[in-house]
Design a protein around this motif. Sequence first.
Motif, short mmCIF file in Angstrom:
data_model
loop_
_atom_site.label_atom_id
_atom_site.label_comp_id
_atom_site.label_asym_id
_atom_site.label_seq_id
_atom_site.Cartn_x
_atom_site.Cartn_y
_atom_site.Cartn_z
N THR A 33 -4.43 4.11 9.91
CA THR A 33 -2.99 3.29 9.20
C THR A 33 -3.29 1.96 9.83
O THR A 33 -3.03 1.26 9.00
N ALA A 34 -4.03 1.88 10.79
CA ALA A 34 -4.82 0.08 10.81
C ALA A 34 -5.31 -0.67 10.07
O ALA A 34 -4.65 -1.27 9.25
N ALA A 35 -6.20 -0.13 9.36
CA ALA A 35 -6.76 -0.20 8.19
C ALA A 35 -5.94 0.08 6.99
O ALA A 35 -6.12 -1.65 6.51
N VAL A 36 -4.87 0.84 6.44
CA VAL A 36 -3.83 -0.11 5.60
C VAL A 36 -3.53 -1.12 5.99
O VAL A 36 -3.26 -1.88 4.94
N ASP A 37 -2.15 -1.76 7.20
CA ASP A 37 -2.33 -2.35 7.49
C ASP A 37 -3.07 -3.64 6.93
O ASP A 37 -2.35 -4.72 6.30
N SER B 289 1.12 4.30 0.85
CA SER B 289 2.25 3.05 1.23
C SER B 289 2.52 2.27 -0.16
O SER B 289 2.83 1.11 -0.13
N GLY B 290 1.86 3.37 -1.76
CA GLY B 290 2.80 2.34 -2.63
C GLY B 290 1.59 1.08 -3.21
O GLY B 290 1.64 0.52 -4.14
N ARG B 291 0.09 0.97 -2.13
CA ARG B 291 -0.66 0.13 -2.89
C ARG B 291 -1.98 1.12 -3.47
O ARG B 291 -2.83 2.25 -2.92
N THR B 292 -3.15 0.52 -4.38
CA THR B 292 -4.23 1.19 -5.15
C THR B 292 -4.89 0.74 -4.71
O THR B 292 -4.66 -1.18 -4.61
N VAL B 293 -6.69 0.78 -4.58
CA VAL B 293 -7.19 -0.23 -4.78
C VAL B 293 -8.61 0.00 -5.32
O VAL B 293 -8.96 1.28 -5.83
N ALA B 294 -9.45 -0.38 -6.54
CA ALA B 294 -10.59 -0.26 -6.60
C ALA B 294 -11.82 0.12 -6.34
O ALA B 294 -12.23 -0.71 -5.17
#
Lengths: 186, 101
Positions: B56-60, B93-98
């Motif tokens: 969770t911290a990494a996502v934030d 969280s509604g985000r994506t990263v390639a």
Amino acid sequence: MRTVCYLAHCLLNANAKVDEGARCQGVHSPVLALLRDHGCTIRQMPCPELAFGGTRRFWAVREQYDTPAYRAHCRRLAEPVAAQMRADLAAGARVIVIGIDGSPSMGVELTAASDEWGGRPDKPRDEDYPVTLGAGLFTEALLDLLSGVVLGVRVVGIGQDLFDYDEAAELAKLDAMLGGAAGDAG
Amino acid sequence: MRGDVRSRRVVVVPDVVVNPPDGASDRLSDVALCGWGVVALPPSDLPADIAQPLVTAAVDQVIAFLDGGYEVALLPCADDPGMRRFVAALAASGRTVADLA
């Protein structure tokens, strides 16, 4: 004995630093090379300031962050880190925390502090960034959570947030601690 | 003044890249040489009650970088359980990263 080093986030990611606070583009390679040379297991701690203030936050001293909300934020982030450290200690590892001296959050022996900072952000970093003896707010929370096992954890600060940062001296300090860790293991 | 030397490029890496097994290539040093900063994920074998708040911290933090206009990528490791856990949490969280090209 395995040595597990818990690094301040910015030692592996200078992008978490404030504007003009970074000493390198991303990973601080000299620290990484030193840890590799000593065969350390590496863990990265979260950056409490990044998650709280984002990438556009101003430089700040400890007093500006020292609120109940920020302390709770630090404690929330520190809890799983402390649990991981306890697990490493229980597995027989030596645990070393590598913080950032001069940081209001990650300082170990020196932290940024001033009763006068506030209001318009017009304090030039290279003239009067004030530090005082003491730990940063995240470091305090982490050490508090480690009560009972804290004597088994060694803590060192790399002075990257100090105006008179001496990289060679700081690396030598870390090298000596890591070497001592290896020596103790023997 | 030191100026701003931040690369504004961040790559998310699994623990096996930060702590490669004996004899494996040091991909962390490789990305370091290219100027990337890293967000290191917790070990995939960490108990869930410890790992989940770290993820969770990494996502934030990744969201903070994305919102700050930084380039963020994943080091391709689709078969790594820790990376899969992170990608799922980021998606929630509604985000994506390639993946890193």
